[in-house]
Every structure is written in C-alpha cells, then in structure tokens.
Design a protein around this motif. Structure first.
Motif, short mmCIF file in Angstrom:
data_model
loop_
_atom_site.label_atom_id
_atom_site.label_comp_id
_atom_site.label_asym_id
_atom_site.label_seq_id
_atom_site.Cartn_x
_atom_site.Cartn_y
_atom_site.Cartn_z
N ASP A 82 -35.68 27.96 -37.37
CA ASP A 82 -35.74 27.34 -38.71
C ASP A 82 -37.15 27.23 -39.26
OD1 ASP A 82 -32.97 27.01 -38.58
OD2 ASP A 82 -33.15 25.04 -37.66
N ASN A 83 -37.87 28.33 -39.29
CA ASN A 83 -39.25 28.37 -39.80
C ASN A 83 -40.20 27.44 -39.06
OD1 ASN A 83 -38.73 30.37 -41.64
ND2 ASN A 83 -38.28 28.96 -43.30
N THR A 84 -39.92 27.15 -37.80
CA THR A 84 -40.81 26.35 -36.96
C THR A 84 -41.10 27.12 -35.68
OG1 THR A 84 -39.90 24.29 -37.82
CG2 THR A 84 -41.12 24.16 -35.76
N LEU A 85 -42.37 27.36 -35.43
CA LEU A 85 -42.80 28.02 -34.19
C LEU A 85 -43.11 26.92 -33.18
CD1 LEU A 85 -43.88 30.65 -32.72
CD2 LEU A 85 -46.12 29.83 -33.42
N THR A 86 -42.54 27.05 -31.98
CA THR A 86 -42.77 26.08 -30.92
C THR A 86 -43.34 26.77 -29.70
OG1 THR A 86 -40.91 24.75 -31.70
CG2 THR A 86 -41.70 24.30 -29.49
N ILE A 87 -44.45 26.24 -29.20
CA ILE A 87 -45.06 26.71 -27.96
C ILE A 87 -44.84 25.59 -26.94
CG2 ILE A 87 -47.16 27.49 -26.83
CD1 ILE A 87 -48.28 28.06 -29.66
N ARG A 88 -44.24 25.95 -25.82
CA ARG A 88 -43.91 24.95 -24.81
C ARG A 88 -44.28 25.51 -23.45
NH1 ARG A 88 -38.16 22.63 -25.67
NH2 ARG A 88 -39.30 22.23 -27.54
N GLY A 89 -44.71 24.64 -22.55
CA GLY A 89 -45.04 25.10 -21.21
C GLY A 89 -45.44 23.97 -20.31
N GLU A 90 -46.01 24.35 -19.16
CA GLU A 90 -46.40 23.34 -18.19
C GLU A 90 -47.56 23.86 -17.35
OE1 GLU A 90 -44.46 20.66 -14.60
OE2 GLU A 90 -43.26 22.21 -15.55
N PHE A 145 -46.38 20.48 -21.98
CA PHE A 145 -46.97 20.39 -23.31
C PHE A 145 -46.02 21.02 -24.31
CE2 PHE A 145 -48.37 24.49 -21.78
CZ PHE A 145 -48.18 25.32 -22.86
N MET A 146 -46.21 20.68 -25.57
CA MET A 146 -45.44 21.28 -26.64
C MET A 146 -46.24 21.18 -27.94
SD MET A 146 -41.67 20.44 -28.10
CE MET A 146 -42.14 19.28 -29.36
N ARG A 147 -46.30 22.27 -28.67
CA ARG A 147 -46.91 22.30 -30.00
C ARG A 147 -45.92 22.96 -30.94
NH1 ARG A 147 -52.67 21.73 -30.65
NH2 ARG A 147 -51.99 21.38 -32.77
N SER A 148 -45.77 22.43 -32.14
CA SER A 148 -44.88 23.00 -33.15
C SER A 148 -45.65 23.20 -34.45
CB SER A 148 -43.68 22.10 -33.41
OG SER A 148 -42.88 22.01 -32.28
N PHE A 149 -45.35 24.30 -35.14
CA PHE A 149 -46.03 24.64 -36.38
C PHE A 149 -45.00 25.13 -37.40
CE2 PHE A 149 -48.72 25.63 -32.77
CZ PHE A 149 -49.82 24.83 -33.02
N SER A 150 -45.11 24.64 -38.62
CA SER A 150 -44.25 25.12 -39.69
C SER A 150 -44.75 26.47 -40.15
CB SER A 150 -44.26 24.15 -40.87
OG SER A 150 -43.70 22.93 -40.49
N LEU A 151 -43.84 27.41 -40.33
CA LEU A 151 -44.21 28.76 -40.74
C LEU A 151 -43.87 28.98 -42.21
CD1 LEU A 151 -42.83 30.79 -37.71
CD2 LEU A 151 -45.16 30.04 -38.10
N PRO A 152 -44.68 29.77 -42.90
CA PRO A 152 -44.33 30.13 -44.28
C PRO A 152 -43.12 31.07 -44.27
CG PRO A 152 -46.34 31.25 -43.60
CD PRO A 152 -45.97 30.32 -42.49
#
Length: 147
Positions: free
Chosen positions: A73-81, A103-110
């Motif tokens: 849904d136009n959200t990029l998620t980077i997840r790991g450990e 860890f987890m980072r999420s970014f809204s994408l155009p």
C-alpha cells in the motif's frame, strides 16, 4: 547591537528532539542491562535522481537472510535483526555501543514508483533500494522546432 527575530518554535523543536533521543536511549535498554538490545533504527539516506528514488540504509554486521524488504500500500518497510555474537559472554564485554535486536523502518512512497522494478542490493553493510519511476511519470523533453 542587531535586532534578531525570536522564534520560540525552533527552541521547542530542539528540546523535543533532545527529549526523544533521551527517551529512545532509555527505552531501548532494560534496567541493569548493559547490552543494547531492543528496538533500534538503522540510519538511512534518501535521495532522488533522474530515474527515481534511492534509499541507502546502514546495516553492518547483519546477515542478508535477516533482512526483509517489502512494499505494501505505497509503504516500503525494511525489517531485520542484528544478532548478538554468542561466542563472547556478556560478562566479558567492557563496552557495548552497538544496538542489537530487531529493527523496522517504514517509508511512504510516491505513487509514481514502478513497484515491479524495485531492486534491493546489500554491499559492504549498506542496503541500497532503488525505486525507479514509471515511464509515464518521467519528464519528457519536447523539442521546439524553430522556423
């Protein structure tokens, strides 16, 4: 003496950032625990070039199999450990400054991103995610004919 415009919101923003850093440090470690285990966020650089958006995340010491990159849904998620080295006992450490755990980072994408051609490459501890633009959204040069 020069007259300087006072902006209280700048001071408040600075105070908020300092408090956020302080709370992040306090919550990311359990009381009495010297190892930095818990939720942490790797630093990222995000920039745009002529082809699209590029995200670079620092993930040193993390196995590639422990990294997950997903678009929903136009959200990029980077997840790991980042896993703690089991060969060394906790009591043998003198100092631990790196964070361990998930860890987890999420970014809204155009909406202009072509989700089918996204690439993720990890090299020397740097995860590079390339998010190209769709062809119809790229700028098109139109030549003007002079008569």
């Amino acid at each position: 003496m020069a007259i300087v415009k006072y902006t209280p919101f700048g001071d408040l923003r600075n105070l908020q950032e300092q408090m956020s850093r302080l709370l992040d440090m306090a919550w990311s470690r359990e009381s009495g625990e010297e190892l930095r285990e818990g939720v942490w966020q790797p630093p990222v650089d995000i920039f745009e070039d002529e082809n699209g958006v590029v995200i670079k995340a620092e993930l040193p010491g993390i196995d590639q199999k422990d990294i997950e990159v997903k678009i929903e849904d136009n959200t990029l998620t980077i997840r790991g450990e980042r896993k703690h080295d089991q060969e060394v006992k906790k009591e043998n450490y003198h100092r631990v400054e790196r964070y361990y755990g998930s860890f987890m980072r999420s970014f809204s994408l155009p909406t202009t991103i072509d989700r089918d051609t996204v690439k993720a490459v990890c090299d020397k501890g740097i995860l590079t995610i390339t998010l190209p633009r769709r062809e119809e959204t790229k700028p098109k040069q139109i030549n003007v004919e002079v008569k």
